[in-house]
Design a protein around this motif. Structure first.
Motif, mmCIF file in Angstrom:
data_model
loop_
_atom_site.group_PDB
_atom_site.id
_atom_site.type_symbol
_atom_site.label_atom_id
_atom_site.label_comp_id
_atom_site.label_asym_id
_atom_site.label_seq_id
_atom_site.Cartn_x
_atom_site.Cartn_y
_atom_site.Cartn_z
ATOM 1 N N THR A 2 0.838 -1.194 0.000
ATOM 2 C CA THR A 2 0.000 0.000 0.000
ATOM 3 C C THR A 2 0.870 1.240 0.000
ATOM 4 O O THR A 2 1.847 1.306 0.728
ATOM 5 C CB THR A 2 -0.916 -0.001 1.234
ATOM 6 O OG1 THR A 2 -1.711 -1.174 1.201
ATOM 7 C CG2 THR A 2 -1.803 1.211 1.278
ATOM 8 N N HIS A 17 -8.791 3.915 -4.951
ATOM 9 C CA HIS A 17 -8.365 3.180 -6.135
ATOM 10 C C HIS A 17 -7.460 2.002 -5.766
ATOM 11 O O HIS A 17 -6.774 2.029 -4.751
ATOM 12 C CB HIS A 17 -7.607 4.099 -7.095
ATOM 13 C CG HIS A 17 -8.467 5.159 -7.682
ATOM 14 N ND1 HIS A 17 -8.804 6.309 -7.001
ATOM 15 C CD2 HIS A 17 -9.084 5.232 -8.877
ATOM 16 C CE1 HIS A 17 -9.584 7.052 -7.765
ATOM 17 N NE2 HIS A 17 -9.768 6.417 -8.907
ATOM 18 N N SER A 18 -7.457 1.027 -6.643
ATOM 19 C CA SER A 18 -6.555 -0.112 -6.565
ATOM 20 C C SER A 18 -5.639 -0.028 -7.778
ATOM 21 O O SER A 18 -6.086 0.366 -8.863
ATOM 22 C CB SER A 18 -7.377 -1.405 -6.602
ATOM 23 O OG SER A 18 -6.531 -2.515 -6.612
ATOM 24 N N TRP A 19 -4.372 -0.386 -7.605
ATOM 25 C CA TRP A 19 -3.433 -0.266 -8.718
ATOM 26 C C TRP A 19 -2.501 -1.467 -8.806
ATOM 27 O O TRP A 19 -2.281 -2.169 -7.837
ATOM 28 C CB TRP A 19 -2.615 1.024 -8.612
ATOM 29 C CG TRP A 19 -1.844 1.159 -7.330
ATOM 30 C CD1 TRP A 19 -2.270 1.769 -6.180
ATOM 31 C CD2 TRP A 19 -0.528 0.683 -7.049
ATOM 32 N NE1 TRP A 19 -1.296 1.697 -5.215
ATOM 33 C CE2 TRP A 19 -0.212 1.032 -5.721
ATOM 34 C CE3 TRP A 19 0.417 -0.015 -7.781
ATOM 35 C CZ2 TRP A 19 0.996 0.713 -5.123
ATOM 36 C CZ3 TRP A 19 1.638 -0.339 -7.188
ATOM 37 C CH2 TRP A 19 1.911 0.039 -5.875
ATOM 38 N N THR A 39 -3.115 0.082 -2.930
ATOM 39 C CA THR A 39 -4.265 0.973 -2.975
ATOM 40 C C THR A 39 -3.787 2.419 -2.914
ATOM 41 O O THR A 39 -2.670 2.697 -2.467
ATOM 42 C CB THR A 39 -5.235 0.703 -1.809
ATOM 43 O OG1 THR A 39 -4.532 0.826 -0.576
ATOM 44 C CG2 THR A 39 -5.871 -0.670 -1.928
ATOM 45 N N THR A 41 -5.349 6.594 -2.360
ATOM 46 C CA THR A 41 -6.454 7.504 -2.049
ATOM 47 C C THR A 41 -6.196 8.810 -2.770
ATOM 48 O O THR A 41 -5.237 9.521 -2.461
ATOM 49 C CB THR A 41 -6.568 7.740 -0.533
ATOM 50 O OG1 THR A 41 -6.802 6.483 0.088
ATOM 51 C CG2 THR A 41 -7.711 8.681 -0.210
ATOM 52 N N SER A 78 -11.113 1.921 -9.889
ATOM 53 C CA SER A 78 -11.862 2.243 -8.693
ATOM 54 C C SER A 78 -11.754 1.073 -7.709
ATOM 55 O O SER A 78 -11.831 -0.086 -8.103
ATOM 56 C CB SER A 78 -13.342 2.478 -9.050
ATOM 57 O OG SER A 78 -14.091 2.646 -7.865
ATOM 58 N N ASN A 79 -11.575 1.380 -6.442
ATOM 59 C CA ASN A 79 -11.436 0.342 -5.433
ATOM 60 C C ASN A 79 -12.796 -0.185 -4.983
ATOM 61 O O ASN A 79 -12.877 -1.208 -4.317
ATOM 62 C CB ASN A 79 -10.644 0.877 -4.230
ATOM 63 C CG ASN A 79 -10.087 -0.225 -3.374
ATOM 64 O OD1 ASN A 79 -9.661 -1.253 -3.880
ATOM 65 N ND2 ASN A 79 -10.082 -0.015 -2.085
ATOM 66 N N GLN A 80 -13.847 0.502 -5.343
ATOM 67 C CA GLN A 80 -15.193 0.099 -4.942
ATOM 68 C C GLN A 80 -15.804 -0.809 -6.003
ATOM 69 O O GLN A 80 -15.722 -0.536 -7.197
ATOM 70 C CB GLN A 80 -16.072 1.331 -4.763
ATOM 71 C CG GLN A 80 -17.404 1.039 -4.152
ATOM 72 C CD GLN A 80 -18.158 2.324 -3.845
ATOM 73 O OE1 GLN A 80 -17.829 3.387 -4.343
ATOM 74 N NE2 GLN A 80 -19.165 2.228 -3.026
#
Length: 81
Positions: A2, A17-19, A39, A41, A78-80
């Motif tokens: 992270t 977000h996820s990357w 992740t 923000t 998007s992390n959601q």
């Protein structure tokens, strides 16, 4: 892995977000390839390009031997769900 709080990750805010990023650099005997995910923000009004630059800078700080490596893959979603 992270991105640390110093890269826009307030404790009270869920990552936005996820990357995933894969970097590759030529060596005398072949290539060094490194893939890492995490992740991120995003600050309000920030851009995808700024997120990429922040993430890349953080990865290069963690792995200095990959400074100036080629980006083989980068994904920021998007992390959601």
């Amino acid at each position: 892995m992270t991105v640390p709080a110093s890269v826009y990750r307030p404790v009270s805010v869920e990552p936005t977000h996820s990357w995933v990023i894969t970097l590759q650099k030529p060596l005398r005997t072949g290539f060094a390839t490194f893939t890492v995910d995490g992740t991120y923000t995003a600050k309000p009004g920030s851009t995808r390009q700024q997120a990429y630059k922040d993430i890349r800078a953080w990865v290069e700080q963690q792995k200095p031997e990959l400074v100036d490596a080629n980006v083989m893959f980068f994904s920021l979603e998007s992390n959601q769900l």
